[in-house]
Design an enzyme around this catalytic site. Structure first.
Site, PDB file in Angstrom:
ATOM      1  N   TYR A 179       0.851  -1.188   0.000  1.00  0.00           N
ATOM      2  CA  TYR A 179       0.000   0.000   0.000  1.00  0.00           C
ATOM      3  C   TYR A 179       0.883   1.233   0.000  1.00  0.00           C
ATOM      4  O   TYR A 179       1.799   1.334   0.823  1.00  0.00           O
ATOM      5  CB  TYR A 179      -0.899   0.005   1.244  1.00  0.00           C
TER       6      TYR A 179
ATOM      7  N   ASP B 120       9.161   2.938   0.116  1.00  0.00           N
ATOM      8  CA  ASP B 120       8.080   3.551   0.870  1.00  0.00           C
ATOM      9  C   ASP B 120       8.259   3.137   2.322  1.00  0.00           C
ATOM     10  O   ASP B 120       7.866   2.045   2.723  1.00  0.00           O
ATOM     11  CB  ASP B 120       6.724   3.089   0.320  1.00  0.00           C
TER      12      ASP B 120
ATOM     13  N   LYS C 188       3.827   9.145   9.002  1.00  0.00           N
ATOM     14  CA  LYS C 188       3.525   8.542  10.309  1.00  0.00           C
ATOM     15  C   LYS C 188       4.426   9.071  11.440  1.00  0.00           C
ATOM     16  O   LYS C 188       4.210  10.184  11.881  1.00  0.00           O
ATOM     17  CB  LYS C 188       3.517   7.028  10.171  1.00  0.00           C
TER      18      LYS C 188
HETATM   19  C1  LIG Z   1       0.079   4.670   5.819  1.00  0.00           C
HETATM   20  C2  LIG Z   1       0.877   4.427   4.611  1.00  0.00           C
HETATM   21  C3  LIG Z   1       0.817   5.271   3.496  1.00  0.00           C
HETATM   22  C4  LIG Z   1      -0.159   6.401   3.388  1.00  0.00           C
HETATM   23  O1  LIG Z   1       0.032   7.379   4.353  1.00  0.00           O
HETATM   24  P1  LIG Z   1      -1.185   8.373   4.704  1.00  0.00           P
HETATM   25  O2  LIG Z   1      -0.587   9.335   5.669  1.00  0.00           O
HETATM   26  O3  LIG Z   1      -2.271   7.519   5.267  1.00  0.00           O
HETATM   27  O4  LIG Z   1      -1.595   9.019   3.435  1.00  0.00           O
HETATM   28  C5  LIG Z   1       1.670   5.028   2.446  1.00  0.00           C
HETATM   29  N1  LIG Z   1       2.530   3.999   2.477  1.00  0.00           N
HETATM   30  C6  LIG Z   1       2.619   3.162   3.526  1.00  0.00           C
HETATM   31  C7  LIG Z   1       3.620   2.061   3.515  1.00  0.00           C
HETATM   32  C8  LIG Z   1       1.780   3.340   4.623  1.00  0.00           C
HETATM   33  O5  LIG Z   1       1.836   2.472   5.634  1.00  0.00           O
END
Ligand SMILES: *Cc1c(COP(=O)(O)O)cnc(C)c1O
Length: 425
Positions: free
Chosen positions: A142, A237, A265
């Site tokens: 994701y 990511d 985060k």
């Molecule tokens: C949470 C997450 C996102 C998206 O971040 P948001 O602040 O919710 O837009 C993207 N990549 C990873 C791996 C994530 O865990």
């Protein structure tokens, strides 16, 4: 009717599904969500005043526990000076320097407001820098909800993706090649099928949005080599793994330097923040220096920067990673032991302060094997825990997080509750 049920009934009238982010709605575990009125340390306090030991940790950011005094004070001090300036501010410079210290592959960094913005902008930058259109992503990873990446599994290694959501043109999806995680041969085949066409490979180095999956030895190094030899950029990511598993994220642990990294985060200390960065020559392609446009009214917001700086400084001072890993191993031991005693097949992947449980006999190495986990059994386990005061992510395909505030009584109590919930399955 409980206070939460009453709030949810009102929410359903004015907010689609009653929530501002879908997984909060409890659709995959059933039942109605509770509302939280306060959060401290390892504990959420619900609208009706119930105290829950929280393993969601606001989906990752709360590595120091909720409402940590140090972060709270940093926000309060920043608030005295104003909430937003619309000009450069000193916090942004400190934040950029801290990020470079923690993650040396990030020579330059741009702040934004969410993980979604971070990955979306990193992908645009990779396309602008390489002057190529296609990207490779892995099913089950994701990367936020922007159009290019909201696509999961094609039917095989070489199929182009189909959008995971209505509203994404097929033409956009065709620019995203979706491959199974941990499949080096599929990566080679995709590069061979698209000579000079792949701008970037984007990957969660430890995928944690379909439960937790760990890379096979050599897989990430293979991605690094394939990108370099094909002129594509490697984007890690690390929105979830950044600062959580080591100061420098998975790239520090695995000793692999990506070209670009997306962060989020933890970097916001509980406020809305994202960031992306990498080699200076690539980052200099974004506006105002280069042709790739990216901007944000509230990017580098002083309150958010103050919170994030405090969170990172606290990590630097406390280096909690071994302690957190010990807590993670304690949970893994409790969960696997209870399943063994019960004769229940389960996989309990854990790394540092991240863990999940798949009720399956199959080792989980990619999206397809993750889906073999018994989601109905997970839902019963989830509610068994929640009834006894332990809140896990409300989906069989999410990762749970531990904070330093869980150390001591909270983790011991939570392990007892989870063991007992397994005995009762
Ligand atoms: C949470 C997450 C996102 C998206 O971040 P948001 O602040 O919710 O837009 C993207 N990549 C990873 C791996 C994530 O865990």
């Amino acid at each position: 009717m409980s206070a939460s049920d009453e709030l949810f009934a009102r929410a359903l009238k004015r907010i689609p599904g009653g929530v501002n982010s879908p997984v909060r709605a409890f659709r995959s575990v059933g039942g109605t969500p509770f509302f939280t009125k306060a959060a401290r340390g390892a504990t959420l306090i619900t609208a009706e005043g119930r105290e829950l030991i929280d393993f969601v940790c606001t989906w990752g950011p709360a590595i120091h526990g909720h409402n940590h005094p140090r972060i709270k004070e940093a926000i309060a001090a920043a608030l005295e000076e104003g909430t937003s300036f619309g000009t450069p501010n000193p916090y942004e410079v400190r934040m950029a320097e801290l990020i470079h210290d923690f993650v040396p592959s990030i020579g330059k960094v741009r702040m934004c407001n969410s993980g979604t913005e971070a990955t979306m902008s990193a992908i645009r930058l990779a396309r602008g820098f390489t002057k190529r259109d296609k990207i490779i992503k892995f099913s089950g990873c994701y990367h936020g909800h922007s159009d290019s990446v909201l696509i999961k599994a094609g039917s095989g290694a070489m199929t182009h993706g189909h959008p995971d959501s209505a509203g994404i043109p097929e033409a956009f999806a065709r620019e995203t090649v979706v491959l199974p995680f941990n499949d080096a041969a599929a990566v080679d085949a995709a590069f061979a099928a698209n000579p000079g066409g792949i701008a970037a490979v984007i990957v969660e180095p430890y995928p944690a949005n379909v439960g937790l999956i760990l890379p096979a030895p050599g897989f990430l190094a293979h991605l690094r080599r394939s990108c370099s030899s094909n002129g594509a950029l490697l984007i890690f990511d690390e929105v979830m793994t950044g600062f959580r598993l080591a100061k420098g994220g998975v790239q520090e642990i695995e000793k692999i330097a990506p070209d670009l990294t997306a962060l989020g985060k933890i970097i916001g200390g509980g406020l809305p923040v994202g960031a992306f960065g990498g080699r200076g020559e690539i980052m200099d392609q974004i506006a105002p220096l280069g042709p790739v446009y990216q901007a944000g009214t509230l990017s580098g917001n002083p309150l958010a920067m103050a919170a994030g700086i405090a969170a990172l400084e606290l990590l630097d001072e406390t280096l909690p990673y071994e302690r957190l890993d010990a807590l993670g191993r304690q949970v893994r031991g409790a969960l696997s032991g209870a399943c063994r005693a019960k004769g229940l097949d389960a996989q309990v992947p854990q790394v540092g302060s991240m863990f999940c449980i798949f009720f399956t006999s199959a080792p989980v190495r990619d999206y397809a094997s993750a889906l073999t986990g018994d989601a109905k059994l997970f839902a019963r386990f989830f509610h068994g825990c929640l009834d006894e005061g332990v809140y896990l992510p409300p989906s069989a395909y999410e990762t749970a997080f531990i904070s330093t505030a869980h150390e001591g009584a909270a983790i011991d109590r939570a392990c007892e509750v989870m063991e007992s919930a397994i005995r009762r399955l």
